[in-house]
Write a protein that holds these residues in place. Structure first.
Motif, mmCIF file in Angstrom:
data_model
loop_
_atom_site.group_PDB
_atom_site.id
_atom_site.type_symbol
_atom_site.label_atom_id
_atom_site.label_comp_id
_atom_site.label_asym_id
_atom_site.label_seq_id
_atom_site.Cartn_x
_atom_site.Cartn_y
_atom_site.Cartn_z
ATOM 1 N N GLU A 190 -0.877 -0.748 1.121
ATOM 2 C CA GLU A 190 -1.930 -0.120 1.923
ATOM 3 C C GLU A 190 -3.111 0.297 1.046
ATOM 4 O OE1 GLU A 190 -2.169 0.205 5.129
ATOM 5 O OE2 GLU A 190 -0.218 0.457 6.071
ATOM 6 N N VAL A 191 -2.811 0.912 -0.098
ATOM 7 C CA VAL A 191 -3.883 1.353 -0.997
ATOM 8 C C VAL A 191 -4.614 0.149 -1.568
ATOM 9 C CG1 VAL A 191 -4.354 2.519 -3.187
ATOM 10 C CG2 VAL A 191 -2.824 3.576 -1.513
ATOM 11 N N LYS A 192 -3.872 -0.886 -1.956
ATOM 12 C CA LYS A 192 -4.480 -2.097 -2.489
ATOM 13 C C LYS A 192 -5.477 -2.694 -1.500
ATOM 14 C CE LYS A 192 -4.737 -5.590 -5.462
ATOM 15 N NZ LYS A 192 -5.208 -5.440 -6.859
ATOM 16 N N ASN A 193 -5.122 -2.683 -0.228
ATOM 17 C CA ASN A 193 -5.996 -3.238 0.801
ATOM 18 C C ASN A 193 -7.210 -2.360 1.085
ATOM 19 O OD1 ASN A 193 -4.246 -5.399 1.130
ATOM 20 N ND2 ASN A 193 -3.225 -4.546 2.930
ATOM 21 N N ALA A 194 -7.121 -1.071 0.691
ATOM 22 C CA ALA A 194 -8.167 -0.119 1.074
ATOM 23 C C ALA A 194 -9.220 0.103 0.006
ATOM 24 C CB ALA A 194 -7.524 1.220 1.452
ATOM 25 N N VAL A 195 -8.900 -0.187 -1.272
ATOM 26 C CA VAL A 195 -9.830 0.133 -2.346
ATOM 27 C C VAL A 195 -10.232 -1.126 -3.102
ATOM 28 C CG1 VAL A 195 -8.879 2.461 -2.613
ATOM 29 C CG2 VAL A 195 -8.005 0.606 -4.067
ATOM 30 N N MET A 243 1.947 15.053 -2.439
ATOM 31 C CA MET A 243 1.929 14.592 -1.054
ATOM 32 C C MET A 243 3.301 14.596 -0.393
ATOM 33 S SD MET A 243 -0.742 11.407 -0.973
ATOM 34 C CE MET A 243 0.104 10.879 0.502
ATOM 35 N N ASP A 244 3.296 14.774 0.910
ATOM 36 C CA ASP A 244 4.488 14.692 1.756
ATOM 37 C C ASP A 244 4.917 13.228 1.856
ATOM 38 O OD1 ASP A 244 6.360 14.641 3.828
ATOM 39 O OD2 ASP A 244 5.232 16.030 5.088
ATOM 40 N N TYR A 245 6.174 12.942 1.499
ATOM 41 C CA TYR A 245 6.587 11.537 1.490
ATOM 42 C C TYR A 245 6.736 10.931 2.885
ATOM 43 C CZ TYR A 245 11.374 13.544 1.798
ATOM 44 O OH TYR A 245 12.496 14.240 2.146
ATOM 45 N N ALA A 246 6.522 11.721 3.917
ATOM 46 C CA ALA A 246 6.522 11.171 5.274
ATOM 47 C C ALA A 246 5.181 10.540 5.644
ATOM 48 C CB ALA A 246 6.851 12.272 6.284
ATOM 49 N N ASN A 247 4.163 10.716 4.799
ATOM 50 C CA ASN A 247 2.799 10.334 5.172
ATOM 51 C C ASN A 247 2.336 9.044 4.493
ATOM 52 O OD1 ASN A 247 2.868 12.684 6.602
ATOM 53 N ND2 ASN A 247 1.372 13.771 5.362
ATOM 54 N N ARG A 248 1.638 8.238 5.274
ATOM 55 C CA ARG A 248 1.088 6.972 4.802
ATOM 56 C C ARG A 248 -0.430 6.977 4.834
ATOM 57 N NH1 ARG A 248 -0.689 2.611 7.658
ATOM 58 N NH2 ARG A 248 0.090 3.554 9.581
ATOM 59 N N ARG A 265 -6.366 7.794 2.440
ATOM 60 C CA ARG A 265 -7.508 8.704 2.399
ATOM 61 C C ARG A 265 -7.704 9.280 0.991
ATOM 62 N NH1 ARG A 265 -6.068 11.738 6.457
ATOM 63 N NH2 ARG A 265 -5.155 13.474 5.324
ATOM 64 N N GLU A 266 -6.623 9.708 0.357
ATOM 65 C CA GLU A 266 -6.714 10.275 -0.989
ATOM 66 C C GLU A 266 -7.264 9.248 -1.981
ATOM 67 O OE1 GLU A 266 -6.162 13.240 -2.242
ATOM 68 O OE2 GLU A 266 -5.078 14.352 -0.687
#
Length: 344
Positions: free
Chosen positions: A279-284, A242-247, A252-253
């Motif tokens: 962010e991932v913790k909150n999403a899954v 992944m591009d490190y500019a992306n959150r 999504r991944e």
């Protein structure tokens, strides 16, 4: 006007009503109200496996970390299990003559990885073994998949990873840990494992693995960096990592991987990506693993060797911060050092 003045005067007489320092007065109070804690069971230890017997090779860019032959790896596993560490993430360094573009050595039932898994489980059955699933240690090009038409070909690589994962399960792995970042591989791995009768073998997916410069020492350890070749190959891993500019992409991944059957997801690297961890913790709704990677380890070690930082204090602070951000499990080269401190 008089009412406002009275309110101001009353507020001044009460100042400060709230004193945060009351809860910081001494270590006993601080420990009572501490929001986050660390335990050796929070750690997974990444281990590098070498061919041969009685082999222990230092990795210069990672002081204190070694490539060990299977016999010495087993002894180290027993030692860290006694410290309370309950998971290892294992990687192999194979000889050059076993590498090609298909990665077929990756699913050799008598391969180095398969032998290592079996030996660890035989010696320490309760240790959770999570072998790495990617083709870069087996590739003549140093890429995580099969090269075709100048790039890493997604679907043929996924088919190879399924064979690799099933061979790991047959050897006794508790989880497989795909770190390749191919699209759709979690679903195919789940289907392949189930079809082979390994419904209880889990998948810890590297869901948000960034194309990071922090991986340098790891690639030294396994000689797995992309190489120049006589055919067209990508010069780096940016077409799949992944591009490190992306959150938002990381969220999504991770969500896709959970939908495809991942039992755990991973964010990699660690400290520089704690916003992504949260962010991932909150999403899954599955455990989130964080890889405190080789470059992060090496920076602390280098600064500590020069007397610029206190190794133990920085180590424990960073691990606590990763846990605080939302990690359920931390894969870290500091696992043994930290467990020793926590056991005191």
């Amino acid at each position: 006007m008089k009412l406002n003045a009275l309110m101001v005067q009353k507020a001044k007489s009460m100042f400060p009503l709230h004193r945060g320092r009351r809860l910081r007065t001494n270590e006993s109070i601080r420990s009572l109200v501490r929001e986050t804690s660390l335990s050796p069971t929070d750690f997974m230890f990444p281990m590098f496996i070498a061919e041969g017997e009685n082999v222990k090779v230092a990795i210069p860019s990672m002081p204190g970390i070694f490539r060990r032959s299977i016999d010495l790896t087993v002894e180290e596993v027993k030692e860290i299990f006694a410290l309370g560490i309950r998971a290892v993430n294992i990687y192999v360094k194979i000889s050059e003559d076993l590498k090609d573009n298909t990665g077929k050595e990756a699913w050799n039932p008598n391969g180095l990885m398969q032998q290592a898994i079996s030996a660890i489980k035989a010696a320490c059955p309760e240790m959770i073994v999570m072998p790495d699933v990617a083709l870069d240690p087996y590739s003549i090009y140093g890429h995580d998949g099969i090269i075709a038409n100048g790039d890493v070909e997604n679907d043929s690589t996924v088919a190879a990873l399924v064979k690799m994962s099933v061979s790991h399960a047959q050897a006794g792995a508790d989880f497989v840990a795909p770190s390749d970042m191919m699209d759709g591989r979690v679903l195919r791995l789940r289907e392949g494992l189930d079809a082979a009768g390994f419904q209880n073998v889990g998948i810890m997916s590297y869901s948000a693995k960034y194309a990071s410069a922090f991986y340098g020492p790891f690639r030294d350890a396994l000689d797995s960096a992309p190489r120049e070749a006589d055919v067209e190959v990508p010069k780096d891993k940016k077409t799949y990592q992944m591009d490190y500019a992306n959150r938002i992409e990381a969220i999504r991944e991770a969500v896709w991987d959970v939908e495809e059957g991942a039992d755990m997801v991973m964010v990699k690297p660690g400290i520089a990506y704690l916003d992504i961890v949260r962010e991932v913790k909150n999403a899954v709704n599955v455990p989130v693993t964080v890889f405190h990677v080789s470059g992060e380890y090496a920076m602390i070690k280098a600064a500590a060797e020069r007397g610029w930082l206190d190794n133990d204090k920085i180590m424990m602070e960073q691990l606590m911060c990763i846990k605080r951000a939302g990690a359920s499990l931390i894969s870290t080269y500091f696992a043994k050092e930290a467990a020793i401190i926590l056991n005191k």
